[in-house]
Motif scaffolding. Sequence first.
Motif, PDB file in Angstrom:
ATOM      1  N   MET A 108      42.856  49.368  34.600  1.00 12.30           N
ATOM      2  CA  MET A 108      42.598  49.853  35.946  1.00 12.30           C
ATOM      3  C   MET A 108      42.322  51.351  35.949  1.00 12.30           C
ATOM      4  N   GLU A 112      39.014  53.065  37.412  1.00  6.20           N
ATOM      5  CA  GLU A 112      39.317  53.412  38.806  1.00  6.20           C
ATOM      6  C   GLU A 112      38.306  54.369  39.428  1.00  6.20           C
ATOM      7  N   LYS A 172      44.147  43.457  41.218  1.00 11.64           N
ATOM      8  CA  LYS A 172      44.257  44.905  41.375  1.00 11.64           C
ATOM      9  C   LYS A 172      42.910  45.616  41.396  1.00 11.64           C
ATOM     10  N   GLY A 173      41.868  44.980  40.851  1.00  9.01           N
ATOM     11  CA  GLY A 173      40.593  45.676  40.754  1.00  9.01           C
ATOM     12  C   GLY A 173      39.404  44.915  41.285  1.00  9.01           C
TER      13      GLY A 173
END
Length: 249
Positions: A108, A112, A172-173
């Motif tokens: 991540m 990001e 999460k991504g």
Amino acid sequence: MQVAARSGIKTNNHESGSASRVIPIKSLQWITAVLTSACSHGGRQRQVMRTKSEEKRQSIMAIAAEVFREVGFEQASMAQIAARVGGSKTTLYNYFPSKEDLFVNIMMQAAEADMTALFGGLQLGQGSMEETLLRFGQRFLQLVCTDEMLALRRLLITAAGCSDIGQQFYAKGPQRGMNQLALYLQQMMEQGQLCQEDPQIAARHLKGLLESEMLELCTLRVEQLPTPQRIEAVAQRAVRVFLRGYQPT
């Protein structure tokens, strides 16, 4: 007593019945200064500790990323990583509860900033829909077709078969990014620029078209990393096919 009251604070000891005494103002000022200094020092110490803790966390992630790339996710162990970091497994687990959590955080962090720029470009008023999708397509391919992201993709595919790491990473991504893409496509549908369809499915169709020509080939090392010219051409073809399927006739 009046003079004493002006130069200090009178206290009474009711329980013992002893006489009142006066604490001089200068003494009170000194005590206040000491307490203020102690609180300030304590705050600085906590800030230093937080900074050191974050530096340690980042150091662990950098070293762990090297281990994952060298031996793969499945073969890597927390003991190996701890040995290279130079500490105990207990210290490692204080920062990351599992190898899976450590791996997801590494992936991540690597993506990001690029993902923020990628999906942040899906805004109304930043050119025509076709220009926006072309820009998105090129940035998407530039992100996923790098040595680092391809290596992490290979590790993720391998690890997903023996743990829930794939689910953790996706939540999460990529899932958040796809939601942003779907939202933009939904806005285009509401404006009548695209046919009314499920925007989540439309987002997956666009992503699939962008990936179809070369992502698998690059992942398997059948092809070398694409040039900027190749990326631009692939993005143009993918967006053109997508619009043919979704634009009103």
